[in-house]
Design a protein around this motif. Structure first.
Motif, PDB file in Angstrom:
ATOM      1  N   MET A 167      -0.661  11.701  19.705  1.00  0.00           N
ATOM      2  CA  MET A 167      -1.894  12.110  20.396  1.00  0.00           C
ATOM      3  C   MET A 167      -2.988  11.065  20.177  1.00  0.00           C
ATOM      4  O   MET A 167      -3.699  10.702  21.114  1.00  0.00           O
ATOM      5  CB  MET A 167      -2.369  13.476  19.900  1.00  0.00           C
ATOM      6  N   THR A 178      -5.856  19.752  23.850  1.00  0.00           N
ATOM      7  CA  THR A 178      -5.546  19.714  22.416  1.00  0.00           C
ATOM      8  C   THR A 178      -6.664  20.283  21.558  1.00  0.00           C
ATOM      9  O   THR A 178      -6.424  20.716  20.444  1.00  0.00           O
ATOM     10  CB  THR A 178      -5.243  18.279  21.946  1.00  0.00           C
ATOM     11  N   VAL A 235      -4.270  11.953  26.202  1.00  0.00           N
ATOM     12  CA  VAL A 235      -4.889  13.103  25.557  1.00  0.00           C
ATOM     13  C   VAL A 235      -6.394  12.904  25.608  1.00  0.00           C
ATOM     14  O   VAL A 235      -6.915  11.939  25.057  1.00  0.00           O
ATOM     15  CB  VAL A 235      -4.415  13.225  24.089  1.00  0.00           C
ATOM     16  N   SER A 270       3.546  14.062  15.999  1.00  0.00           N
ATOM     17  CA  SER A 270       2.816  14.593  17.142  1.00  0.00           C
ATOM     18  C   SER A 270       1.348  14.145  17.124  1.00  0.00           C
ATOM     19  O   SER A 270       0.815  13.694  18.142  1.00  0.00           O
ATOM     20  CB  SER A 270       2.901  16.121  17.127  1.00  0.00           C
ATOM     21  N   ALA A 287      -4.989   8.744  22.960  1.00  0.00           N
ATOM     22  CA  ALA A 287      -6.277   9.420  23.114  1.00  0.00           C
ATOM     23  C   ALA A 287      -7.233   8.649  24.018  1.00  0.00           C
ATOM     24  O   ALA A 287      -7.311   7.422  23.961  1.00  0.00           O
ATOM     25  CB  ALA A 287      -6.921   9.621  21.746  1.00  0.00           C
TER      26      ALA A 287
END
Length: 157
Positions: free
Chosen positions: A70, A112, A6, A66, A74
């Motif tokens: 993430m 995101t 992410v 979730s 990251a």
């Protein structure tokens, strides 16, 4: 779980961390209180308040998982080391819409963080993909449902 990387800006990382903190501390307590109140209404087989609170609890717990996932995956973009000669993640780009003769400014972010209404454009969106790697002065064509839209890159910062 999905282990997809992410891409986040510093601001995006901070927002996710704040959301996780809120969900774990405040939101969990709020939902727990709703469940307690609903239990006081008696018969669970016909208790819509209880069902609704349990569904909300499941949604909160799913969002916590979730967000944690993430954050675990990251990759934070170091905006101080960005090359402003071309569009890349973290860049702020001003483009000119040829058809409507208007200038638009977007910050290019990971999916995101994307919120076009707030000026944050995903690098995975059609426009974001078309902008990536391009330089000031270049023209780009973006395939959209309404047809091809043409833009000129005015400024990268």
């Amino acid at each position: 779980m999905d282990n997809k990387q992410v891409k986040l800006t510093e601001d995006g990382l901070k927002q996710l961390e704040e959301e996780l903190e809120y969900l774990k501390t405040k939101k969990r307590k709020e939902v727990s209180e709703k469940i307690k109140v609903a239990l006081g209404f008696g018969d669970l087989s016909e208790n819509s308040e209880y069902d609704e609170a349990k569904n909300e609890q499941a949604q909160v717990e799913a969002r916590i998982v979730s967000v944690e996932n993430m954050l675990k995956n990251a990759i934070v973009i170091d905006e101080s080391e960005r090359d402003t000669s071309k569009v890349e993640l973290g860049a702020t780009v001003t483009i000119h819409d040829i058809e409507f003769d208007e200038d638009i400014t977007y910050k290019i972010v990971g999916s995101t963080e994307a919120d076009p209404d707030e000026g944050r454009l995903s690098d995975e969106s059609p426009l974001g993909k078309s902008l990536m790697g391009k330089a000031e002065g270049e023209m780009i064509d973006v395939d959209a449902p309404a047809g091809v839209i043409q833009y000129k890159i005015l400024k990268i910062s």
